[in-house]
Design a protein around this motif. Sequence first.
Motif, PDB file in Angstrom:
ATOM      1  N   ILE A  37       0.875  -1.174   0.000  1.00  0.00           N
ATOM      2  CA  ILE A  37       0.000   0.000   0.000  1.00  0.00           C
ATOM      3  C   ILE A  37       0.911   1.223   0.000  1.00  0.00           C
ATOM      4  O   ILE A  37       1.552   1.540   1.014  1.00  0.00           O
ATOM      5  CB  ILE A  37      -0.929   0.017   1.217  1.00  0.00           C
ATOM      6  CG1 ILE A  37      -1.748  -1.283   1.275  1.00  0.00           C
ATOM      7  CG2 ILE A  37      -1.865   1.217   1.153  1.00  0.00           C
ATOM      8  CD1 ILE A  37      -2.689  -1.359   2.462  1.00  0.00           C
ATOM      9  N   SER A  41      -1.697   6.177  -1.277  1.00  0.00           N
ATOM     10  CA  SER A  41      -2.906   5.399  -0.990  1.00  0.00           C
ATOM     11  C   SER A  41      -3.145   5.300   0.505  1.00  0.00           C
ATOM     12  O   SER A  41      -4.268   5.463   0.983  1.00  0.00           O
ATOM     13  CB  SER A  41      -2.787   3.993  -1.592  1.00  0.00           C
ATOM     14  OG  SER A  41      -2.652   4.041  -2.992  1.00  0.00           O
ATOM     15  N   TRP A  42      -2.065   5.035   1.261  1.00  0.00           N
ATOM     16  CA  TRP A  42      -2.236   4.896   2.706  1.00  0.00           C
ATOM     17  C   TRP A  42      -2.615   6.221   3.352  1.00  0.00           C
ATOM     18  O   TRP A  42      -3.396   6.260   4.312  1.00  0.00           O
ATOM     19  CB  TRP A  42      -0.964   4.353   3.351  1.00  0.00           C
ATOM     20  CG  TRP A  42      -1.124   4.095   4.813  1.00  0.00           C
ATOM     21  CD1 TRP A  42      -0.478   4.712   5.838  1.00  0.00           C
ATOM     22  CD2 TRP A  42      -2.037   3.173   5.419  1.00  0.00           C
ATOM     23  NE1 TRP A  42      -0.926   4.238   7.043  1.00  0.00           N
ATOM     24  CE2 TRP A  42      -1.875   3.283   6.820  1.00  0.00           C
ATOM     25  CE3 TRP A  42      -2.956   2.256   4.925  1.00  0.00           C
ATOM     26  CZ2 TRP A  42      -2.609   2.508   7.725  1.00  0.00           C
ATOM     27  CZ3 TRP A  42      -3.692   1.487   5.824  1.00  0.00           C
ATOM     28  CH2 TRP A  42      -3.514   1.621   7.197  1.00  0.00           C
ATOM     29  N   ILE A  63      -6.334   6.524   2.943  1.00  0.00           N
ATOM     30  CA  ILE A  63      -7.029   5.593   3.836  1.00  0.00           C
ATOM     31  C   ILE A  63      -7.006   6.104   5.276  1.00  0.00           C
ATOM     32  O   ILE A  63      -8.033   6.103   5.965  1.00  0.00           O
ATOM     33  CB  ILE A  63      -6.384   4.188   3.755  1.00  0.00           C
ATOM     34  CG1 ILE A  63      -6.628   3.570   2.384  1.00  0.00           C
ATOM     35  CG2 ILE A  63      -6.937   3.272   4.860  1.00  0.00           C
ATOM     36  CD1 ILE A  63      -5.889   2.270   2.152  1.00  0.00           C
ATOM     37  N   GLU A  64      -5.836   6.555   5.732  1.00  0.00           N
ATOM     38  CA  GLU A  64      -5.720   7.053   7.101  1.00  0.00           C
ATOM     39  C   GLU A  64      -6.563   8.302   7.311  1.00  0.00           C
ATOM     40  O   GLU A  64      -7.192   8.470   8.359  1.00  0.00           O
ATOM     41  CB  GLU A  64      -4.257   7.356   7.438  1.00  0.00           C
ATOM     42  CG  GLU A  64      -3.457   6.142   7.866  1.00  0.00           C
ATOM     43  CD  GLU A  64      -2.235   6.532   8.673  1.00  0.00           C
ATOM     44  OE1 GLU A  64      -1.511   7.443   8.232  1.00  0.00           O
ATOM     45  OE2 GLU A  64      -2.005   5.938   9.733  1.00  0.00           O
ATOM     46  N   ILE A  74      -9.327   9.253   5.702  1.00  0.00           N
ATOM     47  CA  ILE A  74     -10.751   8.913   5.732  1.00  0.00           C
ATOM     48  C   ILE A  74     -11.105   8.217   7.034  1.00  0.00           C
ATOM     49  O   ILE A  74     -12.141   8.502   7.657  1.00  0.00           O
ATOM     50  CB  ILE A  74     -11.117   8.020   4.528  1.00  0.00           C
ATOM     51  CG1 ILE A  74     -10.917   8.788   3.213  1.00  0.00           C
ATOM     52  CG2 ILE A  74     -12.552   7.518   4.640  1.00  0.00           C
ATOM     53  CD1 ILE A  74     -11.151   7.943   1.980  1.00  0.00           C
ATOM     54  N   PHE A  75     -10.230   7.301   7.476  1.00  0.00           N
ATOM     55  CA  PHE A  75     -10.492   6.562   8.714  1.00  0.00           C
ATOM     56  C   PHE A  75     -10.535   7.511   9.910  1.00  0.00           C
ATOM     57  O   PHE A  75     -11.401   7.398  10.778  1.00  0.00           O
ATOM     58  CB  PHE A  75      -9.416   5.496   8.923  1.00  0.00           C
ATOM     59  CG  PHE A  75      -9.676   4.600  10.097  1.00  0.00           C
ATOM     60  CD1 PHE A  75     -10.642   3.607  10.032  1.00  0.00           C
ATOM     61  CD2 PHE A  75      -8.956   4.751  11.274  1.00  0.00           C
ATOM     62  CE1 PHE A  75     -10.889   2.775  11.113  1.00  0.00           C
ATOM     63  CE2 PHE A  75      -9.197   3.925  12.369  1.00  0.00           C
ATOM     64  CZ  PHE A  75     -10.160   2.940  12.282  1.00  0.00           C
ATOM     65  N   ARG A 114     -17.285   4.550   7.668  1.00  0.00           N
ATOM     66  CA  ARG A 114     -16.429   3.785   8.576  1.00  0.00           C
ATOM     67  C   ARG A 114     -16.631   2.285   8.385  1.00  0.00           C
ATOM     68  O   ARG A 114     -15.684   1.510   8.423  1.00  0.00           O
ATOM     69  CB  ARG A 114     -16.722   4.178  10.022  1.00  0.00           C
ATOM     70  CG  ARG A 114     -15.872   3.425  11.040  1.00  0.00           C
ATOM     71  CD  ARG A 114     -16.243   3.815  12.471  1.00  0.00           C
ATOM     72  NE  ARG A 114     -15.483   3.051  13.430  1.00  0.00           N
ATOM     73  CZ  ARG A 114     -14.255   3.351  13.839  1.00  0.00           C
ATOM     74  NH1 ARG A 114     -13.656   4.405  13.340  1.00  0.00           N
ATOM     75  NH2 ARG A 114     -13.627   2.613  14.725  1.00  0.00           N
ATOM     76  N   ILE A 142     -14.500   1.439   5.292  1.00  0.00           N
ATOM     77  CA  ILE A 142     -13.054   1.668   5.332  1.00  0.00           C
ATOM     78  C   ILE A 142     -12.371   0.944   6.480  1.00  0.00           C
ATOM     79  O   ILE A 142     -11.169   0.634   6.409  1.00  0.00           O
ATOM     80  CB  ILE A 142     -12.756   3.189   5.426  1.00  0.00           C
ATOM     81  CG1 ILE A 142     -11.312   3.494   5.020  1.00  0.00           C
ATOM     82  CG2 ILE A 142     -13.037   3.703   6.835  1.00  0.00           C
ATOM     83  CD1 ILE A 142     -11.024   3.290   3.562  1.00  0.00           C
ATOM     84  N   SER A 143     -13.110   0.629   7.554  1.00  0.00           N
ATOM     85  CA  SER A 143     -12.469   0.052   8.740  1.00  0.00           C
ATOM     86  C   SER A 143     -11.874  -1.321   8.464  1.00  0.00           C
ATOM     87  O   SER A 143     -10.832  -1.669   9.026  1.00  0.00           O
ATOM     88  CB  SER A 143     -13.471  -0.046   9.897  1.00  0.00           C
ATOM     89  OG  SER A 143     -14.566  -0.873   9.548  1.00  0.00           O
ATOM     90  N   VAL A 151     -10.544  -2.408   5.659  1.00  0.00           N
ATOM     91  CA  VAL A 151      -9.278  -2.216   4.926  1.00  0.00           C
ATOM     92  C   VAL A 151      -8.194  -1.702   5.869  1.00  0.00           C
ATOM     93  O   VAL A 151      -7.062  -2.198   5.876  1.00  0.00           O
ATOM     94  CB  VAL A 151      -9.469  -1.230   3.755  1.00  0.00           C
ATOM     95  CG1 VAL A 151      -8.149  -0.977   3.049  1.00  0.00           C
ATOM     96  CG2 VAL A 151     -10.502  -1.754   2.787  1.00  0.00           C
ATOM     97  N   HIS A 152      -8.543  -0.703   6.684  1.00  0.00           N
ATOM     98  CA  HIS A 152      -7.587  -0.109   7.603  1.00  0.00           C
ATOM     99  C   HIS A 152      -7.112  -1.142   8.629  1.00  0.00           C
ATOM    100  O   HIS A 152      -5.914  -1.244   8.926  1.00  0.00           O
ATOM    101  CB  HIS A 152      -8.217   1.094   8.317  1.00  0.00           C
ATOM    102  CG  HIS A 152      -7.262   1.854   9.176  1.00  0.00           C
ATOM    103  ND1 HIS A 152      -6.968   1.480  10.472  1.00  0.00           N
ATOM    104  CD2 HIS A 152      -6.509   2.955   8.925  1.00  0.00           C
ATOM    105  CE1 HIS A 152      -6.100   2.320  10.986  1.00  0.00           C
ATOM    106  NE2 HIS A 152      -5.798   3.222  10.075  1.00  0.00           N
TER     107      HIS A 152
END
Length: 295
Positions: free
Chosen positions: A120, A124-125, A128-129, A131-132, A145, A148-149, A151-152
Motif C-alpha cells: 500500500i 494510498s495509505w 485511507i488514514e 478517511i479513517f 467507517r 473503510i475500517s 481495509v484499515h
Amino acid sequence: SELRANWYKTSAEIEIELHQRLHRTRSGKPALSSFDGPTMLSYQFPHRNVEIVYCRREDRPWECNHLMGINPEWSSIPLSHTEARKSTVGDFAGRGLFAATDISADSRIDMGNSVTAFQILPSSWSVIESIFALTESDEQYDYVRDEISSVHTFADGYGFYDVKLGTKHVTVDSGITTFCNHGCNGTSNFGHKKETEDTEMNVNLNLSLEDLEDILNEDYLVFSPVTERHLRQSLTIGDYFLRNIRQGEEILCDYLSFIGDPEDWEVEVTSLRRQCSGEIMGEIAKYEFDSDDSE
C-alpha cells in the motif's frame, strides 16, 4: 523526507504535478520532450541491464551481493510446512502461525513467493488514514467507517509500516505468514538476531540517534539501481528461524522490528506492552470482537 516522497510518487501523481506546474507553450506542443510519469518510473525501477553494469564496478557495491536475487545457500521451507490456527499466546491473540513439521534453525519461509506481498503505497495509505480518522471524529460518517475500517484494520493489524518510500507505507504478507504473532518478553523465534536483549517491556520509549539510524537504514538513502530495483523485496525477505522449531510449536515474530516509522515508536511500543500484559486486544482481535458484538 519530502524529497524522498516526491521521488517515489506514482506515475499518475507525477503527471498531475506536471500538469499543474508547467506552463503551456504557445505552440501547443508539450513543454517536456523527454520526461513524464512513466519515465520517472524507469528511475524508480531501473532496467536489469543498468543493474548488471553497475555491479561490474571494480569496487563491487555491497547491495550487489545482498539484494540481487535470493541467496542459493539459504534454506527455504515451503508454506506447507506451516499452518494457521488459534494462537497460544493469549485469549485475545486470534490466529497464529505454527510449524506443521520440525524446522531447522536459519531456515526461511517460502522465499520465492515473499515478493508477492501487498504494497500500500504512501499516497494510498495517506488517503485511507485520512478517511479513517474522519470517520472516528464524526458520527455522520459511520456508513463510511463500515466500509473503510476493514481495509484499515487489515493493513494495520496484519501489515508493517516503513518510511523507505519517503512517508509511511504498508506491506502485508500475502500468505499465512501474516498470522505470525508477537513473541512477548523476548520469546520470538523468527526474525533477525539482535545485538541487544531489548523487548517491548524494557526498550527505551525515546529513540536514540543510533536506533533512528537502524530504522531508517541509511544504506537505502543513496541512489543505487540495485536498491531501487529490490527495495520493496527487501521489506519482505530475510527473516529466518532463530533456533530449531518442533512440530506444533507456534512461530513468533518480534514486532519491534516491524515499527518502521520513528514517529510511531512510542505509541507502538506502549501498545505492545499493554497487549503483552493482557490489558488490551490486538487490532484484529478487537475488530472481530466488535463485529461479533454488533451482530
